[in-house]
Each structure stands twice: as C-alpha cells, then as structure tokens.
Design an enzyme around this catalytic site. Structure first.
Site, PDB file in Angstrom:
ATOM      1  N   GLN A   1      -2.874   2.312   9.877  1.00 50.59           N
ATOM      2  CA  GLN A   1      -1.533   2.411   9.258  1.00 50.59           C
ATOM      3  C   GLN A   1      -0.593   3.263  10.117  1.00 50.59           C
ATOM      4  OE1 GLN A   1      -4.453   2.772   7.681  1.00 50.59           O
ATOM      5  NE2 GLN A   1      -4.339   2.227   5.527  1.00 50.59           N
TER       6      GLN A   1
ATOM      7  N   ARG B   1       0.846  -1.194   0.000  1.00 48.22           N
ATOM      8  CA  ARG B   1       0.000   0.000   0.000  1.00 48.22           C
ATOM      9  C   ARG B   1       0.884   1.248   0.000  1.00 48.22           C
ATOM     10  NH1 ARG B   1       1.785   1.777   3.996  1.00 48.22           N
ATOM     11  NH2 ARG B   1       0.580   3.692   3.762  1.00 48.22           N
ATOM     12  N   GLY B   2       0.219   2.410  -0.108  1.00 53.16           N
ATOM     13  CA  GLY B   2       0.970   3.665  -0.204  1.00 53.16           C
ATOM     14  C   GLY B   2       1.173   3.973  -1.684  1.00 53.16           C
ATOM     15  N   ALA B   3       0.908   5.207  -2.081  1.00 52.36           N
ATOM     16  CA  ALA B   3       0.815   5.531  -3.506  1.00 52.36           C
ATOM     17  C   ALA B   3       2.047   5.119  -4.336  1.00 52.36           C
ATOM     18  CB  ALA B   3       0.493   7.016  -3.671  1.00 52.36           C
TER      19      ALA B   3
ATOM     20  N   ASP C   1      -2.296  10.697  -2.365  1.00 51.18           N
ATOM     21  CA  ASP C   1      -2.523   9.622  -3.338  1.00 51.18           C
ATOM     22  C   ASP C   1      -2.809  10.173  -4.725  1.00 51.18           C
ATOM     23  OD1 ASP C   1      -2.905   8.161  -0.699  1.00 51.18           O
ATOM     24  OD2 ASP C   1      -2.992   6.557  -2.201  1.00 51.18           O
TER      25      ASP C   1
ATOM     26  N   ASN D   1      -5.796  12.238   0.174  1.00 47.40           N
ATOM     27  CA  ASN D   1      -4.933  11.431   1.037  1.00 47.40           C
ATOM     28  C   ASN D   1      -5.831  10.683   2.021  1.00 47.40           C
ATOM     29  OD1 ASN D   1      -2.237  10.602   1.846  1.00 47.40           O
ATOM     30  ND2 ASN D   1      -2.632  11.675   3.746  1.00 47.40           N
ATOM     31  N   LYS D   2      -5.216   9.882   2.858  1.00 43.53           N
ATOM     32  CA  LYS D   2      -5.944   9.025   3.806  1.00 43.53           C
ATOM     33  C   LYS D   2      -7.040   9.806   4.535  1.00 43.53           C
ATOM     34  CE  LYS D   2      -5.646   5.544   4.274  1.00 43.53           C
ATOM     35  NZ  LYS D   2      -6.583   4.646   3.526  1.00 43.53           N
TER      36      LYS D   2
ATOM     37  N   ARG E   1      -7.160  -0.748  -7.224  1.00 46.10           N
ATOM     38  CA  ARG E   1      -7.473   0.357  -6.300  1.00 46.10           C
ATOM     39  C   ARG E   1      -7.631   1.632  -7.122  1.00 46.10           C
ATOM     40  NH1 ARG E   1      -4.365   1.139  -0.729  1.00 46.10           N
ATOM     41  NH2 ARG E   1      -6.361   2.073  -0.100  1.00 46.10           N
TER      42      ARG E   1
HETATM   43  O1  MRU Z   1      -4.846   3.135   2.025  1.00 50.69           O
HETATM   44  P1  MRU Z   1      -3.361   3.359   2.025  1.00 50.69           P
HETATM   45  O2  MRU Z   1      -2.676   2.828   3.237  1.00 50.69           O
HETATM   46  O3  MRU Z   1      -2.732   2.894   0.722  1.00 50.69           O
HETATM   47  O4  MRU Z   1      -3.224   4.942   2.047  1.00 50.69           O
HETATM   48  C1  MRU Z   1      -1.948   5.501   1.964  1.00 50.69           C
HETATM   49  C2  MRU Z   1      -1.938   6.958   2.194  1.00 50.69           C
HETATM   50  O5  MRU Z   1      -2.957   7.578   2.366  1.00 50.69           O
HETATM   51  C3  MRU Z   1      -0.613   7.651   2.127  1.00 50.69           C
HETATM   52  O6  MRU Z   1      -0.650   8.814   2.906  1.00 50.69           O
HETATM   53  C4  MRU Z   1      -0.326   8.014   0.673  1.00 50.69           C
HETATM   54  O7  MRU Z   1      -0.279   6.893  -0.141  1.00 50.69           O
HETATM   55  C5  MRU Z   1       0.875   8.829   0.472  1.00 50.69           C
HETATM   56  S1  MRU Z   1       2.339   8.291   1.257  1.00 50.69           S
HETATM   57  C6  MRU Z   1       3.332   7.621   0.190  1.00 50.69           C
END
Ligand code: MRU
Length: 335
Positions: free
Chosen positions: A192, A48-50, A233, A243-244, A89
């Site tokens: 997370q 996970r993470g962009a 993201d 973002n999250k 996703r």
């Molecule tokens: O759902 P996730 O855990 O993939 O969400 C990730 C985030 O929201 C991060 O803040 C985002 O990807 C940027 S950090 C590299």
C-alpha cells in the site's frame, strides 16, 4: 471544488469506487448495485483503509436494503447481509461501528429503511471528510510549521478515507506551511505504501521517496527523520493502537532514536469499549500474499507463512494521538 479524491461515492442508484488493487497502473472505477460486490471489494482490498471501510460498509448496507425491499421475507435478508458485511474484515473498528449504526436503523417499513441507510452513508461520508480536515489542522497546531522529515507506513491518504487522509492529512497540512520530505515504507505484503501512498504524494507534487520496510531504521538515521506518522484501524481506551503490520516495529525504532512517533485517526477509529490492545482482533490473511506478489511467486510453493495484517503498538511508544477533536498526549484515556 474538492482537492482530494473521493475513493468511494454513493450516487442515486449505485455505489462507485476506485479499485485500489489496480493502482497505480490503472485508474479503474467500479459501479456496484449489489452489496456482495462491495463485500468482495472489502475482502480483496479494492476498498481499504479504516474510515473508507466504514463508508463502504454503510454503502453496502444501503444496497442490501434496496434489494431486500422486494423480498417477502424482509427484514431477514437485510439483517443477514449486515452480518456478512460486518464479517468482511475484523480489525478496522470503523466498519463495525458503521454496521451497528445501520442495524439500529432497520425499520418495519422497507422503504423508510432504504432512506435512513442512504442518509447514514451520506452523513458518515461528510463526517469523515470534515474529520480529515480537522486532523490536518490539529496535527499542524500540535507539531508547528517547520522542516519536517517524515517517515510513514501503509496508505493513510484520500484512498483510505475519502478526505485528505489521517496521517497524510497532517503531512499535507505541514507541507502547506513549510519544507516537508516524506519517506514511504513500501508496506509488504500488499505494498500500500509503494502503490498508493507514492501515487498520492506524487500527484500532490510533494517531495517523497520510497523505501523498503527493512530500510526504516537505517533511513531514520541517515536521512535525519524527525517525525514518524501512522494511521490506525482501532485504538483501545488506553491508547494501544492497531495499524498495518510493521507499525509497531517503526515505533520501537523511533523510540531508539528519540524520534516522536504519532498516530492520526478520527474518533470513528476509537474503540473505548476495549480496555487495551490485547483484545483487538488481528486479521490473518492468505499465505500466498507473502509467498509472492500477484501472479509472481517468490517463495517455495507451500512454504509455511505467518500473515497478520496488523500489529498493535503499545500506548507507551506513542508520543501523541491526533484525532478530529484535538491532540492527545500520554497517558491516554479514551471514553
Ligand atoms: O489493510 P489496509 O490497507 O486496509 O490497512 C490500512 C491501514 O493500516 C491504515 O494505516 C489504516 O486504515 C489507517 S489510515 C486511514
């Protein structure tokens, strides 16, 4: 010698990744030879993470090309796999950029496609590692060394990027040059922040504390927070940043207290084709993620739930956006 964890790696004949759903209790590495394993891992947030999602998508495309080499219907099965990878996703644009780049590399000769996709996955990995280093340096140059008391959300470190991180790369660069204390929001529903950010910060030996999401405003005041940093993201041309879930609320609270609120993301997270954030596709996840955690149920069975995985912070609340190219301040115009 790399000083960060490479959460996803392409080897000569497989892709290995750390299963982030098992952290921090166990460090389990999965070896995948089938692209479907990576698609499942993306959907389940094992990866996970962009930026890491972009790399996972490119690695999955390479595995799909290897499999399709033996198929008389080539390239049809590879193209179908690319569609499935892209649909895994919706919000992190890195994943979509990576799949589109892979699609453009599909050639009539299967073996040439395999080689091109291997090179693509490796190039993207090297790009993101270097981008993290630059974001750290650019963030340090923009903010300056000093006594920083930083609040952050979700996980924006090595586990999200394969490099030093996005927002956490800036945290790490600041911490190398002065006293830094980090407050990590736990980040409901999948934690997370609690599970992954605290694991990374503690491994680095940084001064850090975990807080629940609802504590953020109170902690901003009581702990004299002087910086809020988050990743993204997808960032639209006007600077609106997805973002999250919870990030938007932090930006509102930071504005109330006059605390600078910054977004840190590589160029691969920009989506200049979107004029503003209202066009960003926000992932809606399963209701059971909110009704409890893992096997533990905390809400009545069948209760109504909303579970958007991301929110969009309007550009007007974002004090600066750090990319691998530099520091941007309002008004934002990404092209
Ligand atoms: O759902 P996730 O855990 O993939 O969400 C990730 C985030 O929201 C991060 O803040 C985002 O990807 C940027 S950090 C590299």
């Amino acid at each position: 010698m790399e000083s960060f964890l490479r959460c996803i790696q392409r080897t000569a004949d497989h892709v290995r990744f750390i299963d982030q759903t098992r952290l921090p209790q166990e460090e389990v590495w999965v070896a995948a030879t089938d692209w479907r394993v990576l698609v499942e891992a993306i959907k389940a947030l094992r990866v996970r993470g962009a930026p890491a999602l972009g790399i996972a998508a490119a690695c999955a495309a390479w595995l799909a090309a290897r499999e399709a080499t033996f198929d008389p219907l080539y390239p049809a099965p590879l193209l179908a796999a690319l569609d499935a990878i892209e649909a895994s996703r919706p919000t992190a644009v890195n994943l979509h950029h990576a799949v589109r780049r892979c699609r453009a590399l599909v050639q009539p000769d299967a073996q040439s496609t395999v080689s091109a996709l291997a090179a693509c996955a490796d190039e993207l990995t090297h790009y993101e590692i270097e981008a993290c280093r630059r974001m750290g340096a650019n963030g340090l140059a923009h903010l300056g060394a000093g006594e920083w008391r930083i609040l952050t959300v979700c996980n924006t470190g090595s586990l999200a990027t394969v490099g030093m991180g996005t927002a956490l790369a800036v945290v790490r660069a600041l911490a190398a040059h002065g006293p830094v204390k980090v407050f990590a929001c736990e980040t409901r529903p999948l934690l997370q922040g609690a599970r992954l950010t605290m694991w990374e910060l503690m491994r680095d030996g940084l001064d850090c504390a975990l807080i629940t999401d609802g504590m953020a405003a109170s902690i901003m005041r009581s702990e004299r927070i002087n910086l809020v940093l988050a990743g993204a993201d997808r960032i639209a041309a006007n600077g609106d940043a997805a973002n999250k879930i919870g990030t938007f609320g932090l930006a509102v609270q930071a504005r109330y207290f006059g605390i600078p609120f910054g977004i840190v993301a590589p160029r691969t997270t920009l989506d200049p084709a979107l004029p503003s954030g209202e066009h960003i596709d926000i992932e809606q996840r399963a209701a059971d993620e909110v009704r409890g955690f893992g096997a533990c149920r905390t809400a009545p069975d069948g209760c109504a739930v909303r579970n958007p995985a991301f929110d969009v912070t309007p550009a007007g609340l974002i004090s600066f956006i750090i990319t691998d190219e530099g520091a941007h301040v309002p008004p934002y115009h990404f092209a």
